[in-house]
Write a protein that holds these residues in place. Structure first.
Motif, PDB file in Angstrom:
ATOM      1  N   THR A  53      10.160   2.898  21.454  1.00 32.43           N
ATOM      2  CA  THR A  53       9.637   3.289  22.736  1.00 32.43           C
ATOM      3  C   THR A  53      10.763   2.812  23.650  1.00 32.43           C
ATOM      4  O   THR A  53      10.679   3.359  24.871  1.00 32.43           O
ATOM      5  CB  THR A  53       8.510   3.350  23.083  1.00 32.43           C
ATOM      6  OG1 THR A  53       7.853   1.687  23.057  1.00 32.43           O
ATOM      7  CG2 THR A  53       7.398   3.973  22.249  1.00 32.43           C
ATOM      8  N   ARG A  64      13.613   2.308  26.359  1.00 30.42           N
ATOM      9  CA  ARG A  64      14.673   3.230  26.859  1.00 30.42           C
ATOM     10  C   ARG A  64      16.283   2.754  26.261  1.00 30.42           C
ATOM     11  O   ARG A  64      16.867   3.813  26.203  1.00 30.42           O
ATOM     12  CB  ARG A  64      14.409   3.326  28.249  1.00 30.42           C
ATOM     13  CG  ARG A  64      13.578   4.044  28.953  1.00 30.42           C
ATOM     14  CD  ARG A  64      13.501   3.927  30.381  1.00 30.42           C
ATOM     15  NE  ARG A  64      12.342   4.462  30.914  1.00 30.42           N
ATOM     16  CZ  ARG A  64      12.127   4.873  32.255  1.00 30.42           C
ATOM     17  NH1 ARG A  64      13.136   4.651  33.203  1.00 30.42           N
ATOM     18  NH2 ARG A  64      11.286   5.482  32.873  1.00 30.42           N
ATOM     19  N   ARG A 110      16.640   4.968  23.178  1.00 32.27           N
ATOM     20  CA  ARG A 110      16.462   6.563  23.153  1.00 32.27           C
ATOM     21  C   ARG A 110      17.408   7.137  23.656  1.00 32.27           C
ATOM     22  O   ARG A 110      18.436   6.810  24.425  1.00 32.27           O
ATOM     23  CB  ARG A 110      15.181   6.720  24.071  1.00 32.27           C
ATOM     24  CG  ARG A 110      13.569   5.995  23.749  1.00 32.27           C
ATOM     25  CD  ARG A 110      12.719   6.237  24.539  1.00 32.27           C
ATOM     26  NE  ARG A 110      12.164   7.651  24.346  1.00 32.27           N
ATOM     27  CZ  ARG A 110      10.923   8.145  24.441  1.00 32.27           C
ATOM     28  NH1 ARG A 110       9.995   7.161  25.113  1.00 32.27           N
ATOM     29  NH2 ARG A 110      10.442   9.217  24.446  1.00 32.27           N
ATOM     30  N   HIS A 169      14.885  11.277  22.781  1.00 31.10           N
ATOM     31  CA  HIS A 169      14.342  11.360  21.403  1.00 31.10           C
ATOM     32  C   HIS A 169      14.621  10.054  20.901  1.00 31.10           C
ATOM     33  O   HIS A 169      15.206   8.811  21.274  1.00 31.10           O
ATOM     34  CB  HIS A 169      15.501  12.027  20.510  1.00 31.10           C
ATOM     35  CG  HIS A 169      15.606  13.587  20.830  1.00 31.10           C
ATOM     36  ND1 HIS A 169      14.559  14.215  21.125  1.00 31.10           N
ATOM     37  CD2 HIS A 169      16.775  14.093  21.011  1.00 31.10           C
ATOM     38  CE1 HIS A 169      15.162  15.621  21.404  1.00 31.10           C
ATOM     39  NE2 HIS A 169      16.358  15.663  21.537  1.00 31.10           N
ATOM     40  N   ARG A 170      13.414   9.618  20.140  1.00 32.07           N
ATOM     41  CA  ARG A 170      13.259   8.230  19.445  1.00 32.07           C
ATOM     42  C   ARG A 170      13.752   8.120  18.117  1.00 32.07           C
ATOM     43  O   ARG A 170      14.130   8.827  17.580  1.00 32.07           O
ATOM     44  CB  ARG A 170      11.651   8.041  19.409  1.00 32.07           C
ATOM     45  CG  ARG A 170      11.137   7.734  20.859  1.00 32.07           C
ATOM     46  CD  ARG A 170       9.491   7.835  20.835  1.00 32.07           C
ATOM     47  NE  ARG A 170       8.910   6.986  19.709  1.00 32.07           N
ATOM     48  CZ  ARG A 170       7.539   6.589  19.503  1.00 32.07           C
ATOM     49  NH1 ARG A 170       6.926   6.963  20.408  1.00 32.07           N
ATOM     50  NH2 ARG A 170       7.208   6.006  18.527  1.00 32.07           N
TER      51      ARG A 170
END
Length: 207
Positions: free
Chosen positions: A97, A99, A102, A107-108
């Motif tokens: 999760t 940042r 991502r 999108h993770r």
């Protein structure tokens, strides 16, 4: 024999293309490809590797050339080598999760595989329609062009429509475009140099 063949062909033609593609991909042990994504955050180019039951490796080409990310489902963590050289340099361990790992579209890493994409498309199908616009060609290959569009006011993660171009032989997506509630394109993704069930080296996901 001929009547049975005609029944089989009719059944395949009437099958939901998204469910069929998901079944094909779920049967793969691994795959590799080059992903080219264009959206509001600019272009991203990634050499992407996946192995069941959820190992992911991303070797970045653009915009952070040389960076490597590896997600392992057994640890639930993402290891990041900002300057490359996995195994030679210490990695930063992060949650999926975070940042830092991502994409520009949010999108993770642990939800970046093609199976997750198709399950999101299926969620949209529950409140919309599915149309086949193909067959057509993409990069010299015959593909099925499938459009999944939500009912007015419906969306999944702010996506109200998906356009997918599925390889006619393998049903693997070769191109995907997503649109928001206003009908504006959110992201366009090309999946190039696709390799199905490649033999990754033993240390590919655990350098």
């Amino acid at each position: 024999m001929l009547p049975l063949l005609l029944v089989a062909m009719s059944s395949a033609a009437g099958q939901d293309p998204i469910a069929a593609a998901l079944a094909r991909i779920g049967a793969l042990a691994s795959y590799g490809l080059t992903l080219r994504s264009q959206g509001s955050g600019g272009e991203e180019v990634i050499r992407y590797s996946y192995r069941q039951p959820g190992y992911v490796r991303m070797d970045m080409e653009t915009p952070y050339r040389g960076a490597v990310l590896i997600y392992r489902p057994d640890t639930g963590k993402v290891k990041l080598w900002p300057f490359g050289s996995p195994g030679r340099r210490a990695a930063i361990s992060l949650r999926p999760t975070n940042r830092m790992v991502r994409s520009s579209q949010g999108h993770r890493v642990d939800q970046s595989d093609v199976g997750t994409l198709l399950r999101n498309v299926q969620r949209l199908q529950q409140h919309g329609s599915t149309r086949r616009l193909g067959p057509t060609t993409h990069d010299g290959r015959v593909v099925q062009h499938v459009v999944v569009e939500a009912e007015p006011g419906r969306a999944v993660d702010d996506v109200s429509r998906y356009d997918l171009w599925l390889d006619d032989e393998t049903l693997f997506p070769l191109r995907v475009a997503s649109y928001d509630r206003r009908g504006e394109r959110r992201e366009s993704v090309l999946l190039e140099s696709v390799r199905l069930d490649p033999d990754f080296s033993p240390d590919h996901f655990a350098p």
